[in-house]
Design an enzyme around this catalytic site. Structure first.
Site, mmCIF file in Angstrom:
data_model
loop_
_atom_site.group_PDB
_atom_site.id
_atom_site.type_symbol
_atom_site.label_atom_id
_atom_site.label_comp_id
_atom_site.label_asym_id
_atom_site.label_seq_id
_atom_site.Cartn_x
_atom_site.Cartn_y
_atom_site.Cartn_z
ATOM 1 N N SER A 270 -3.214 -7.730 2.464
ATOM 2 C CA SER A 270 -3.638 -7.781 3.868
ATOM 3 C C SER A 270 -4.175 -9.047 4.585
ATOM 4 O O SER A 270 -3.904 -9.482 5.517
ATOM 5 C CB SER A 270 -4.564 -6.578 4.313
ATOM 6 O OG SER A 270 -4.078 -5.432 3.755
ATOM 7 N N LYS B 115 -18.135 -6.034 6.946
ATOM 8 C CA LYS B 115 -16.684 -6.482 6.897
ATOM 9 C C LYS B 115 -16.050 -6.518 8.457
ATOM 10 O O LYS B 115 -15.981 -5.118 8.782
ATOM 11 C CB LYS B 115 -15.751 -6.109 6.023
ATOM 12 C CG LYS B 115 -15.431 -6.891 4.623
ATOM 13 C CD LYS B 115 -14.135 -6.275 3.955
ATOM 14 C CE LYS B 115 -13.755 -6.905 2.741
ATOM 15 N NZ LYS B 115 -12.675 -6.162 2.056
ATOM 16 N N HIS C 295 0.946 -1.164 -0.003
ATOM 17 C CA HIS C 295 0.072 -0.112 0.012
ATOM 18 C C HIS C 295 0.906 1.124 0.062
ATOM 19 O O HIS C 295 0.631 2.236 -0.601
ATOM 20 C CB HIS C 295 -0.736 0.144 1.221
ATOM 21 C CG HIS C 295 -1.979 -1.065 1.218
ATOM 22 N ND1 HIS C 295 -2.223 -1.806 2.153
ATOM 23 C CD2 HIS C 295 -2.920 -1.168 0.327
ATOM 24 C CE1 HIS C 295 -3.351 -2.780 1.759
ATOM 25 N NE2 HIS C 295 -3.893 -2.280 0.729
ATOM 26 N N ARG D 230 -2.019 -6.275 -8.769
ATOM 27 C CA ARG D 230 -0.797 -7.278 -8.441
ATOM 28 C C ARG D 230 -0.604 -8.418 -9.589
ATOM 29 O O ARG D 230 0.229 -8.441 -10.217
ATOM 30 C CB ARG D 230 -1.144 -7.978 -7.017
ATOM 31 C CG ARG D 230 -0.714 -6.864 -5.900
ATOM 32 C CD ARG D 230 -1.489 -7.328 -4.809
ATOM 33 N NE ARG D 230 -3.010 -7.126 -4.739
ATOM 34 C CZ ARG D 230 -3.839 -7.148 -3.541
ATOM 35 N NH1 ARG D 230 -3.226 -7.238 -2.379
ATOM 36 N NH2 ARG D 230 -4.975 -7.080 -3.742
HETATM 37 N N1 LIG Z 1 0.905 -5.315 -2.700
HETATM 38 C C1 LIG Z 1 0.226 -4.500 -3.230
HETATM 39 N N2 LIG Z 1 0.498 -4.207 -4.609
HETATM 40 C C2 LIG Z 1 -0.218 -3.243 -5.378
HETATM 41 N N3 LIG Z 1 -1.511 -2.987 -5.119
HETATM 42 C C3 LIG Z 1 -2.005 -3.433 -3.750
HETATM 43 C C4 LIG Z 1 -1.111 -4.157 -2.896
HETATM 44 N N4 LIG Z 1 -1.958 -4.273 -1.930
HETATM 45 C C5 LIG Z 1 -3.313 -3.836 -2.019
HETATM 46 N N5 LIG Z 1 -3.091 -3.136 -3.290
HETATM 47 C C6 LIG Z 1 -4.362 -2.500 -3.845
HETATM 48 O O1 LIG Z 1 -4.799 -1.271 -2.933
HETATM 49 C C7 LIG Z 1 -6.194 -1.087 -2.885
HETATM 50 C C8 LIG Z 1 -6.746 -1.439 -1.734
HETATM 51 O O2 LIG Z 1 -6.628 -2.778 -1.342
HETATM 52 P P1 LIG Z 1 -7.125 -3.495 -0.116
HETATM 53 O O3 LIG Z 1 -7.258 -2.529 1.134
HETATM 54 O O4 LIG Z 1 -8.081 -4.277 -0.460
HETATM 55 O O5 LIG Z 1 -5.651 -4.212 0.294
HETATM 56 P P2 LIG Z 1 -5.637 -5.983 -0.006
HETATM 57 O O6 LIG Z 1 -4.374 -6.224 0.434
HETATM 58 O O7 LIG Z 1 -6.185 -6.129 -1.321
HETATM 59 O O8 LIG Z 1 -6.645 -6.191 1.319
HETATM 60 P P3 LIG Z 1 -7.529 -7.757 1.313
HETATM 61 O O9 LIG Z 1 -6.437 -8.765 1.478
HETATM 62 O O10 LIG Z 1 -8.257 -7.333 2.641
HETATM 63 O O11 LIG Z 1 -8.534 -7.619 0.228
HETATM 64 C C9 LIG Z 1 -6.536 -2.363 -4.316
HETATM 65 O O12 LIG Z 1 -6.696 -1.607 -5.479
HETATM 66 C C10 LIG Z 1 -5.557 -3.308 -4.141
HETATM 67 O O13 LIG Z 1 -5.381 -4.078 -5.311
HETATM 68 MG MG LIG Z 2 -8.307 -6.482 -1.703
#
Ligand SMILES: Nc1ncnc2c1ncn2[C@@H]1O[C@H](COP(=O)(O)OP(=O)(O)OP(=O)(O)O)[C@@H](O)[C@H]1O
Ligand SMILES: [Mg+2]
Length: 163
Positions: free
Chosen positions: A130, A44, A20, A92
């Site tokens: 996450s 959630k 993030h 990703r």
């Molecule tokens: N490691 C990462 N690299 C690139 N984009 C990311 C990454 N982690 C999260 N994002 C992006 O950030 C945005 C917000 O993501 P979010 O808060 O759902 O995180 P997440 O890691 O996908 O969490 P969860 O596993 O709970 O879905 C989304 O567009 C997600 O694709």
């Molecule tokens: Mg996500």
């Protein structure tokens, strides 16, 4: 922050990872002042409170032109209210893409004047989520190199309090 916000980066950030933070840094470089907007949907159950997540993100962004807030309901509503023209999302893997594409198209149908822009993270974070972080910690593993230090410490603390 005097300059108007140029992009809104929505998500649950439960907890924020270095993936993030990587995206926030790239978003600022591309668009300028950025709003990180934490989705507060009651359906959630989250591990960390909104306040904790806001603090985690604020602590990492340092002097970058980044604001953090939260919202309920539609992300395009939030962007429209604040007159932010771009929604920033991360991709990703191909599997991310399908859902992200649907969401971007739906948001465009709701609000044609707001564009969604996708950014790829640094390779080292390209498989980081996450959800996986929470699963690994719950199972006794540790992935501190993928987390801001305060997040790593808070996760350890949560687990100790559970024991
Ligand atoms: N490691 C990462 N690299 C690139 N984009 C990311 C990454 N982690 C999260 N994002 C992006 O950030 C945005 C917000 O993501 P979010 O808060 O759902 O995180 P997440 O890691 O996908 O969490 P969860 O596993 O709970 O879905 C989304 O567009 C997600 O694709
Ligand atoms: Mg996500």
């Amino acid at each position: 922050m005097a300059e108007p916000l140029r992009a809104l980066y929505p998500g649950s950030f439960d907890p924020p990872t270095l993936g993030h933070i990587d995206l926030i840094t790239r978003g600022v470089a591309l668009f300028g002042p950025l709003l990180v907007a934490i989705a507060n949907n009651n359906t959630k159950t989250s591990l960390f409170s909104i306040e904790e997540r806001i603090d985690f993100i604020r602590a990492e962004v340092g002097n970058l032109p980044v604001k953090v807030d939260y919202f309920r309901g539609l992300v395009v509503e939030h962007a429209r209210e604040l007159q932010i023209p771009v929604i920033l999302r991360g991709v990703r893997t191909i599997s991310d893409f399908e859902y992200e594409y649907q969401m971007a198209m739906t948001n465009r149908a709701l609000e044609p004047n707001i564009e969604t822009s996708f950014v790829m993270p640094s390779e080292q974070y390209s498989y980081l989520s996450s959800r996986l972080i929470k699963e690994v910690y719950a199972a006794g593993g540790e992935l501190r190199r993928f987390l801001p230090d305060p997040v790593h410490h808070a996760l350890i603390q949560k687990l100790q309090n559970k024991e």
